[in-house]
Design a protein around this motif. Structure first.
Motif, PDB file in Angstrom:
ATOM      1  N   LEU A  92       0.832  -1.198   0.000  1.00  0.00           N
ATOM      2  CA  LEU A  92       0.000   0.000   0.000  1.00  0.00           C
ATOM      3  C   LEU A  92       0.868   1.251   0.000  1.00  0.00           C
ATOM      4  CD1 LEU A  92      -2.907   1.154   0.303  1.00  0.00           C
ATOM      5  CD2 LEU A  92      -2.540   1.059   2.780  1.00  0.00           C
ATOM      6  N   VAL A  93       0.713   2.097  -1.017  1.00  0.00           N
ATOM      7  CA  VAL A  93       1.374   3.399  -1.049  1.00  0.00           C
ATOM      8  C   VAL A  93       0.691   4.310  -0.041  1.00  0.00           C
ATOM      9  CG1 VAL A  93       1.812   5.481  -2.416  1.00  0.00           C
ATOM     10  CG2 VAL A  93       2.090   3.215  -3.454  1.00  0.00           C
ATOM     11  N   GLY A  94      -0.644   4.329  -0.108  1.00  0.00           N
ATOM     12  CA  GLY A  94      -1.361   5.166   0.833  1.00  0.00           C
ATOM     13  C   GLY A  94      -2.823   5.336   0.493  1.00  0.00           C
ATOM     14  N   LEU A  95      -3.464   6.060   1.372  1.00  0.00           N
ATOM     15  CA  LEU A  95      -4.873   6.399   1.254  1.00  0.00           C
ATOM     16  C   LEU A  95      -4.945   7.911   1.116  1.00  0.00           C
ATOM     17  CD1 LEU A  95      -7.819   5.385   1.503  1.00  0.00           C
ATOM     18  CD2 LEU A  95      -7.592   5.693   3.968  1.00  0.00           C
ATOM     19  N   PHE A  96      -5.528   8.384   0.011  1.00  0.00           N
ATOM     20  CA  PHE A  96      -5.577   9.807  -0.310  1.00  0.00           C
ATOM     21  C   PHE A  96      -7.047  10.227  -0.383  1.00  0.00           C
ATOM     22  CE2 PHE A  96      -1.675   8.040  -1.820  1.00  0.00           C
ATOM     23  CZ  PHE A  96      -0.710   8.992  -1.517  1.00  0.00           C
ATOM     24  N   THR A  97      -7.506  10.942   0.639  1.00  0.00           N
ATOM     25  CA  THR A  97      -8.930  11.273   0.732  1.00  0.00           C
ATOM     26  C   THR A  97      -9.153  12.764   0.952  1.00  0.00           C
ATOM     27  OG1 THR A  97      -8.976  10.824   3.103  1.00  0.00           O
ATOM     28  CG2 THR A  97      -9.481   8.974   1.635  1.00  0.00           C
ATOM     29  N   ASP A  98      -8.339  13.591   0.350  1.00  0.00           N
ATOM     30  CA  ASP A  98      -8.448  15.035   0.484  1.00  0.00           C
ATOM     31  C   ASP A  98      -9.812  15.498  -0.017  1.00  0.00           C
ATOM     32  OD1 ASP A  98      -8.251  17.792   0.338  1.00  0.00           O
ATOM     33  OD2 ASP A  98      -6.311  17.788  -0.674  1.00  0.00           O
ATOM     34  N   PRO A  99     -10.681  16.036   0.844  1.00  0.00           N
ATOM     35  CA  PRO A  99     -11.999  16.474   0.397  1.00  0.00           C
ATOM     36  C   PRO A  99     -11.954  17.663  -0.552  1.00  0.00           C
ATOM     37  CG  PRO A  99     -11.706  16.929   2.739  1.00  0.00           C
ATOM     38  CD  PRO A  99     -10.488  16.191   2.276  1.00  0.00           C
ATOM     39  N   ALA A 100     -10.794  18.289  -0.713  1.00  0.00           N
ATOM     40  CA  ALA A 100     -10.646  19.412  -1.639  1.00  0.00           C
ATOM     41  C   ALA A 100     -10.126  18.958  -3.006  1.00  0.00           C
ATOM     42  CB  ALA A 100      -9.726  20.465  -1.040  1.00  0.00           C
ATOM     43  N   HIS A 101     -10.112  17.652  -3.259  1.00  0.00           N
ATOM     44  CA  HIS A 101      -9.760  17.111  -4.575  1.00  0.00           C
ATOM     45  C   HIS A 101     -11.077  16.661  -5.220  1.00  0.00           C
ATOM     46  CE1 HIS A 101      -6.941  14.292  -7.051  1.00  0.00           C
ATOM     47  NE2 HIS A 101      -7.805  14.926  -7.816  1.00  0.00           N
ATOM     48  N   ILE A 102     -11.591  17.497  -6.129  1.00  0.00           N
ATOM     49  CA  ILE A 102     -12.912  17.316  -6.725  1.00  0.00           C
ATOM     50  C   ILE A 102     -12.769  17.061  -8.226  1.00  0.00           C
ATOM     51  CG2 ILE A 102     -15.163  18.420  -7.146  1.00  0.00           C
ATOM     52  CD1 ILE A 102     -14.528  17.973  -4.154  1.00  0.00           C
ATOM     53  N   VAL A 103     -13.528  16.108  -8.722  1.00  0.00           N
ATOM     54  CA  VAL A 103     -13.534  15.808 -10.154  1.00  0.00           C
ATOM     55  C   VAL A 103     -14.956  15.967 -10.680  1.00  0.00           C
ATOM     56  CG1 VAL A 103     -13.065  14.077 -11.932  1.00  0.00           C
ATOM     57  CG2 VAL A 103     -11.611  14.189  -9.899  1.00  0.00           C
ATOM     58  N   GLU A 104     -15.098  16.835 -11.684  1.00  0.00           N
ATOM     59  CA  GLU A 104     -16.380  17.022 -12.369  1.00  0.00           C
ATOM     60  C   GLU A 104     -16.375  16.125 -13.597  1.00  0.00           C
ATOM     61  OE1 GLU A 104     -18.148  21.080 -13.062  1.00  0.00           O
ATOM     62  OE2 GLU A 104     -16.101  21.620 -12.457  1.00  0.00           O
ATOM     63  N   ALA A 105     -17.341  15.252 -13.683  1.00  0.00           N
ATOM     64  CA  ALA A 105     -17.447  14.384 -14.853  1.00  0.00           C
ATOM     65  C   ALA A 105     -17.663  15.229 -16.103  1.00  0.00           C
ATOM     66  CB  ALA A 105     -18.597  13.409 -14.667  1.00  0.00           C
ATOM     67  N   ALA A 106     -17.266  14.711 -17.236  1.00  0.00           N
ATOM     68  CA  ALA A 106     -17.409  15.431 -18.505  1.00  0.00           C
ATOM     69  C   ALA A 106     -18.865  15.797 -18.779  1.00  0.00           C
ATOM     70  CB  ALA A 106     -16.849  14.587 -19.645  1.00  0.00           C
ATOM     71  N   THR A 107     -19.773  14.952 -18.351  1.00  0.00           N
ATOM     72  CA  THR A 107     -21.197  15.201 -18.579  1.00  0.00           C
ATOM     73  C   THR A 107     -21.745  16.252 -17.635  1.00  0.00           C
ATOM     74  OG1 THR A 107     -21.839  13.495 -17.005  1.00  0.00           O
ATOM     75  CG2 THR A 107     -21.577  12.825 -19.326  1.00  0.00           C
ATOM     76  N   GLU A 110     -22.034  14.328 -12.562  1.00  0.00           N
ATOM     77  CA  GLU A 110     -21.444  13.813 -11.328  1.00  0.00           C
ATOM     78  C   GLU A 110     -20.296  14.715 -10.912  1.00  0.00           C
ATOM     79  OE1 GLU A 110     -20.481   9.434 -10.152  1.00  0.00           O
ATOM     80  OE2 GLU A 110     -18.654  10.307 -11.022  1.00  0.00           O
ATOM     81  N   ILE A 111     -20.307  15.096  -9.650  1.00  0.00           N
ATOM     82  CA  ILE A 111     -19.206  15.863  -9.069  1.00  0.00           C
ATOM     83  C   ILE A 111     -18.735  15.053  -7.872  1.00  0.00           C
ATOM     84  CG2 ILE A 111     -18.485  18.040  -8.048  1.00  0.00           C
ATOM     85  CD1 ILE A 111     -20.891  19.305  -9.567  1.00  0.00           C
ATOM     86  N   ARG A 112     -17.549  14.488  -7.994  1.00  0.00           N
ATOM     87  CA  ARG A 112     -17.115  13.540  -6.968  1.00  0.00           C
ATOM     88  C   ARG A 112     -15.884  14.008  -6.207  1.00  0.00           C
ATOM     89  NH1 ARG A 112     -15.757  11.085 -11.951  1.00  0.00           N
ATOM     90  NH2 ARG A 112     -13.548  10.633 -12.150  1.00  0.00           N
ATOM     91  N   GLN A 113     -15.869  13.634  -4.962  1.00  0.00           N
ATOM     92  CA  GLN A 113     -14.699  13.818  -4.117  1.00  0.00           C
ATOM     93  C   GLN A 113     -13.832  12.580  -4.312  1.00  0.00           C
ATOM     94  OE1 GLN A 113     -15.433  14.630   0.067  1.00  0.00           O
ATOM     95  NE2 GLN A 113     -13.737  13.280   0.610  1.00  0.00           N
TER      96      GLN A 113
END
Length: 172
Positions: A92-107, A110-113
């Motif tokens: 395991l390299v690690g667990l990365f759960t930064d709530p300020a890392h947001i991805v907006e789907a192309a459509t 969906e806006i996901r953390q």
């Protein structure tokens, strides 16, 4: 700051997603989506990276965990799909759960953390090749050469931790 991941796109007409990392203008996430990425190494110590079709940026192979699938199973599947390699997960390299890392789907639907589990892996079989759908290239890189590449937002942190040699996984 938000990044149009499609800027400098490899495939014209491909819908673009937006990645926000500590961007005050980022939209609010509506879902947390578990994803896995794998820092695959081989005998010469090189690191496997894939280049995204939509943006041309390099990153570790990976993607979403499907319903009914384990994180390790998803990691093995994603490397096979995106880079054509069979791998063994070794740690395991690690667990990365930064709530300020947001991805907006192309459509835009969906806006996901991001919720990333990053693994260490070892190449067992195959030669890197892209899938032509999500990945435009797949190649081995000497770790010293990775810093000069145009990496996907967020990927630099995962790669840095993967190459750090730390005995404990990164946890956030």
């Amino acid at each position: 700051m938000g990044t149009d991941v499609g800027a400098g796109s490899m495939r014209p007409g491909l819908e673009l997603r937006r990645v926000h990392v500590h961007d005050s203008e980022a939209p609010e996430a509506t879902v947390v989506t578990p994803s896995v990425f794998v820092a695959v190494r081989e005998e010469q110590g090189r690191l496997l990276l894939v280049r995204r079709c939509d943006s041309g940026g390099w990153e570790l192979p990976g993607g979403r965990v499907d319903v009914g699938e384990s994180a390790v199973g998803a990691a093995v599947r994603e490397v096979a799909e995106e880079a054509g390699l069979r791998v063994r997960i070794t740690g395991l390299v690690g667990l990365f759960t930064d709530p300020a890392h947001i991805v907006e789907a192309a459509t835009g639907r969906e806006i996901r953390q991001q919720f990333v589990v990053c693994f260490h892996g070892w190449a067992v079989w195959g030669r890197p090749h892209p899938d032509g759908h999500e990945t435009a290239d797949a190649a081995w890189f000497d770790p010293a050469d990775v810093e000069a590449l145009r990496l996907e937002p967020g990927a630099r942190r995962w790669i840095h931790h993967a190459l750090s040699g730390a005995s404990d996984p990164h946890l956030e």
